[in-house]
Design a protein around this motif. Sequence first.
Motif, PDB file in Angstrom:
ATOM      1  N   TRP A  54       0.801  -1.217   0.000  1.00  0.00           N
ATOM      2  CA  TRP A  54       0.000   0.000   0.000  1.00  0.00           C
ATOM      3  C   TRP A  54       0.839   1.275   0.000  1.00  0.00           C
ATOM      4  N   THR A  55       2.008   1.255   0.551  1.00  0.00           N
ATOM      5  CA  THR A  55       2.806   2.485   0.591  1.00  0.00           C
ATOM      6  C   THR A  55       3.743   2.625  -0.592  1.00  0.00           C
ATOM      7  N   GLU A  56       4.033   1.515  -1.285  1.00  0.00           N
ATOM      8  CA  GLU A  56       5.016   1.587  -2.361  1.00  0.00           C
ATOM      9  C   GLU A  56       4.467   1.263  -3.746  1.00  0.00           C
ATOM     10  N   PHE A  57       3.464   0.420  -3.848  1.00  0.00           N
ATOM     11  CA  PHE A  57       3.053  -0.078  -5.157  1.00  0.00           C
ATOM     12  C   PHE A  57       1.623   0.284  -5.556  1.00  0.00           C
ATOM     13  N   LEU A  58       0.675   0.165  -4.659  1.00  0.00           N
ATOM     14  CA  LEU A  58      -0.729   0.326  -5.011  1.00  0.00           C
ATOM     15  C   LEU A  58      -0.991   1.747  -5.509  1.00  0.00           C
ATOM     16  N   VAL A  59      -1.524   1.861  -6.731  1.00  0.00           N
ATOM     17  CA  VAL A  59      -1.861   3.157  -7.318  1.00  0.00           C
ATOM     18  C   VAL A  59      -3.342   3.423  -7.072  1.00  0.00           C
ATOM     19  N   HIS A  60      -3.620   4.432  -6.294  1.00  0.00           N
ATOM     20  CA  HIS A  60      -4.994   4.753  -5.916  1.00  0.00           C
ATOM     21  C   HIS A  60      -5.045   6.199  -5.480  1.00  0.00           C
ATOM     22  N   ASP A  61      -6.228   6.707  -5.281  1.00  0.00           N
ATOM     23  CA  ASP A  61      -6.409   8.072  -4.801  1.00  0.00           C
ATOM     24  C   ASP A  61      -7.477   8.080  -3.722  1.00  0.00           C
ATOM     25  N   PRO A  62      -7.078   8.194  -2.454  1.00  0.00           N
ATOM     26  CA  PRO A  62      -8.061   8.158  -1.365  1.00  0.00           C
ATOM     27  C   PRO A  62      -9.143   9.227  -1.480  1.00  0.00           C
ATOM     28  N   HIS A 231       7.504 -11.326   6.234  1.00  0.00           N
ATOM     29  CA  HIS A 231       7.766 -10.236   7.178  1.00  0.00           C
ATOM     30  C   HIS A 231       9.004  -9.434   6.800  1.00  0.00           C
ATOM     31  N   ASP A 232       9.691  -9.823   5.733  1.00  0.00           N
ATOM     32  CA  ASP A 232      10.916  -9.161   5.301  1.00  0.00           C
ATOM     33  C   ASP A 232      10.593  -8.172   4.183  1.00  0.00           C
ATOM     34  N   HIS A 233      10.663  -6.894   4.492  1.00  0.00           N
ATOM     35  CA  HIS A 233      10.217  -5.882   3.544  1.00  0.00           C
ATOM     36  C   HIS A 233      10.988  -5.896   2.238  1.00  0.00           C
ATOM     37  N   PRO A 234      12.310  -6.001   2.231  1.00  0.00           N
ATOM     38  CA  PRO A 234      13.020  -6.069   0.940  1.00  0.00           C
ATOM     39  C   PRO A 234      12.565  -7.247   0.085  1.00  0.00           C
ATOM     40  N   SER A 235      12.310  -8.395   0.718  1.00  0.00           N
ATOM     41  CA  SER A 235      11.851  -9.560  -0.045  1.00  0.00           C
ATOM     42  C   SER A 235      10.463  -9.318  -0.625  1.00  0.00           C
ATOM     43  N   ILE A 236       9.589  -8.708   0.165  1.00  0.00           N
ATOM     44  CA  ILE A 236       8.233  -8.402  -0.320  1.00  0.00           C
ATOM     45  C   ILE A 236       8.311  -7.443  -1.495  1.00  0.00           C
ATOM     46  N   ARG A 237       9.134  -6.409  -1.335  1.00  0.00           N
ATOM     47  CA  ARG A 237       9.288  -5.393  -2.379  1.00  0.00           C
ATOM     48  C   ARG A 237       9.805  -6.017  -3.679  1.00  0.00           C
ATOM     49  N   GLU A 238      10.820  -6.831  -3.572  1.00  0.00           N
ATOM     50  CA  GLU A 238      11.420  -7.449  -4.748  1.00  0.00           C
ATOM     51  C   GLU A 238      10.439  -8.406  -5.423  1.00  0.00           C
ATOM     52  N   ALA A 239       9.672  -9.128  -4.623  1.00  0.00           N
ATOM     53  CA  ALA A 239       8.730 -10.097  -5.190  1.00  0.00           C
ATOM     54  C   ALA A 239       7.602  -9.403  -5.939  1.00  0.00           C
ATOM     55  N   ILE A 240       7.074  -8.328  -5.379  1.00  0.00           N
ATOM     56  CA  ILE A 240       5.994  -7.604  -6.063  1.00  0.00           C
ATOM     57  C   ILE A 240       6.510  -7.016  -7.370  1.00  0.00           C
ATOM     58  N   ALA A 241       7.716  -6.431  -7.335  1.00  0.00           N
ATOM     59  CA  ALA A 241       8.285  -5.863  -8.559  1.00  0.00           C
ATOM     60  C   ALA A 241       8.495  -6.945  -9.613  1.00  0.00           C
ATOM     61  N   SER A 242       8.970  -8.109  -9.199  1.00  0.00           N
ATOM     62  CA  SER A 242       9.178  -9.212 -10.133  1.00  0.00           C
ATOM     63  C   SER A 242       7.847  -9.683 -10.714  1.00  0.00           C
ATOM     64  N   ALA A 243       6.820  -9.734  -9.883  1.00  0.00           N
ATOM     65  CA  ALA A 243       5.504 -10.156 -10.363  1.00  0.00           C
ATOM     66  C   ALA A 243       4.962  -9.167 -11.387  1.00  0.00           C
ATOM     67  N   ARG A 244       5.190  -7.888 -11.152  1.00  0.00           N
ATOM     68  CA  ARG A 244       4.702  -6.888 -12.112  1.00  0.00           C
ATOM     69  C   ARG A 244       5.424  -6.981 -13.450  1.00  0.00           C
ATOM     70  N   ASP A 245       6.682  -7.451 -13.404  1.00  0.00           N
ATOM     71  CA  ASP A 245       7.453  -7.550 -14.641  1.00  0.00           C
ATOM     72  C   ASP A 245       6.945  -8.669 -15.548  1.00  0.00           C
ATOM     73  N   ASP A 246       6.262  -9.644 -14.977  1.00  0.00           N
ATOM     74  CA  ASP A 246       5.761 -10.774 -15.764  1.00  0.00           C
ATOM     75  C   ASP A 246       4.339 -10.466 -16.214  1.00  0.00           C
ATOM     76  N   GLU A 247       4.218  -9.971 -17.430  1.00  0.00           N
ATOM     77  CA  GLU A 247       2.906  -9.575 -17.931  1.00  0.00           C
ATOM     78  C   GLU A 247       2.186 -10.710 -18.654  1.00  0.00           C
TER      79      GLU A 247
END
Length: 675
Positions: A54-62, A231-247
């Motif tokens: 929610w703080t780094e990836f999700l694109v939204h407008d409250p 619970h490891d933020h760098p791992s979560i960050r890297e995994a989400i970015a990798s998932a986004r790269d696979d279209e």
Amino acid sequence: MATRATARPRSIDFNAAELMVKTIKGLTMDAVQKANSGHPGMPMGCADLATVLWTEFLVHDPSDPQWFDRDRFVLSAGHGSMLLYSLLHLTGYDLPMSELQNFRQWGSKTAGHPEYGHTPGVDVTTGPLGSGFAAGVGMALAERFLAARYNKPKHRIIDHMTFGVVSDGDLMEGIAAEAASLAGHLGLGKLIYLYDDNHISIDGATDISFGEDVAKRFEAYGWHVQRIDGHDHPSIREAIASARDDERRPSLICCRTTIAKGSPNKANTSASHGAPLGADEVAATKEAMGWPADPFHVPEDLRYALGEQMPEHAQNREDWDARLIAYREAHPELAAELALLIAGELPSQTFAGFDALLEGFEVGGAIASRKASHKILSKLAANHPTLLGGSADLAGSNGVLLPDTPGQSAAHPEGRNLHFGVREHGMAGVCNGMALHGGVRPFDATFLVFSDFMRGAVRLAALMNLPVVHVLTHDSFWLGEDGPTHQPIEHAMSLRLIPNLYVIRPGDAHETLGAWRLAMERKHGPTALLLTRQNLPTLAESRAEDVARGAYVLLDPAGEGDLDGIFIATGSELALAREAALRLAEQGERIRVVSMPCWEAFAEQDAAYRESVLPPSVGRERHLAVEAGSTLGWERYADHVHGIDHFGASAPAEVLAEKFGFTVEGVIERWAQIR
């Protein structure tokens, strides 16, 4: 042009992220404890992965929760609703602290499970496990379809992701398996689910019932799968970015987590799943986290850090608004069409050609209502650019194969024929997601008897006011030789029990056209069309336009005099009731025939109209309902019912009609018993 899938993540200070994790845990514990009800374990275990997303990836407008090109977020594990409510509150949605403090109470915006249309920022009602998973698949499918139709070179206006959090319980459910298989087959690359792999369910550790390798199962479905420390933020960050790269593939990120992480005595136990931690354990957990003891604490430093992201949220939407202006200038007709569809309106030409269709159903002819429906649906598809759907492997039998469009696939994302396979529950759940996404009008189809498999999703569509159309054919024992396993008996009445679901059983081709028109004009609820396999005579007196009123007088006896009785009929029994009334007229009986294709629409008419159809002067003791299904429920309109309260049999339809009394003689004999 940069796409959403390659956009750079936002950034947040490490200390602010840590504060957010602790704040989510604190708010969750306090809300559940104050309500003395709820599920604290999942939100506490998912606080890390939700914070990164929610703080780094999700694109939204409250400030604009319904902004169309926002990323969608699905909390499929809806019992962990305090996770979502905390995120919405902290990131600036209109969900004040007073609502969190009123968790699970009368009138609050923070219901026990998230409710679409009730709480700002909730994209889907979840709770029944697996249903959110399927809805997210539908959202991603709708996004890809709309992008294929409306995006043009230099004008990318549909470009967003669907994210979600799913649980062990979600992945045990059949609907999730059905939807996951379909998503992998379709290659829905802009769908990313974070799997809260905490190994705990209500009854205990998941290994008492759930021992499979989930990652390998999803790899077999065709998903991009990663395993990380949740619970490891760098791992979560890297995994989400990798998932986004696979279209090309949907993604499942298996996040190994600890339920109720931070609780000294209840972490990693089923005791934290569905009950408050208890005042002592809440205090102990806060002490262990170094967190203030006062309830509902939110640090000002966190509010400041999240507030700094608000301009970026607004800028994303403003950038889209600017792109939309440019799109309108370059493609004015498409832009106007899309705006109308996003608003949930029907294009002006939706019913063009309906008069000609109506004339084509000639009185004296005969056609199965499923075949009449196919003609009508084909015309609708030609008129409505984003009407799409399909069948659970019965497209030909159901009459829902759309002409002049390919099957939906990665190679043909513009395709409007959805081949759902034998996945009825998943099919209906995916259609819910498409309707939730907006901009499209989805339909699905199967045999009426298999609506049982779809019921949970149909109920959720009704709860969420989603305009999904369910085409349910082979609607009675008239199905014939396939026998009792395929002959619906109780199903029409069972569907009528669902609030906000229109159940329409048209009596001929004219009424079938009226049924489709009513279904398409409904904005706030689903519709089930119950259609026949067998041919039905097209009646001179039937009126397409009166289907919208739910019931109308099909036939009144000639001449003056009081009515002796009223026959109320639906579907294939309408012609039967009409013929019986005409025979009785030859004997001096004065019988009115009422067609009642839709109970729900009739109930919404004013009293004057209802009494004009069913006058109080003819009491219910002189009403005979005629319908080839369960009699329970008809007491609302008639004291006597010519129906079926037993299973069918395998034989030709005309033989069954004779055996079950669904002949003109059978109706007359039943009336004689009343008289």
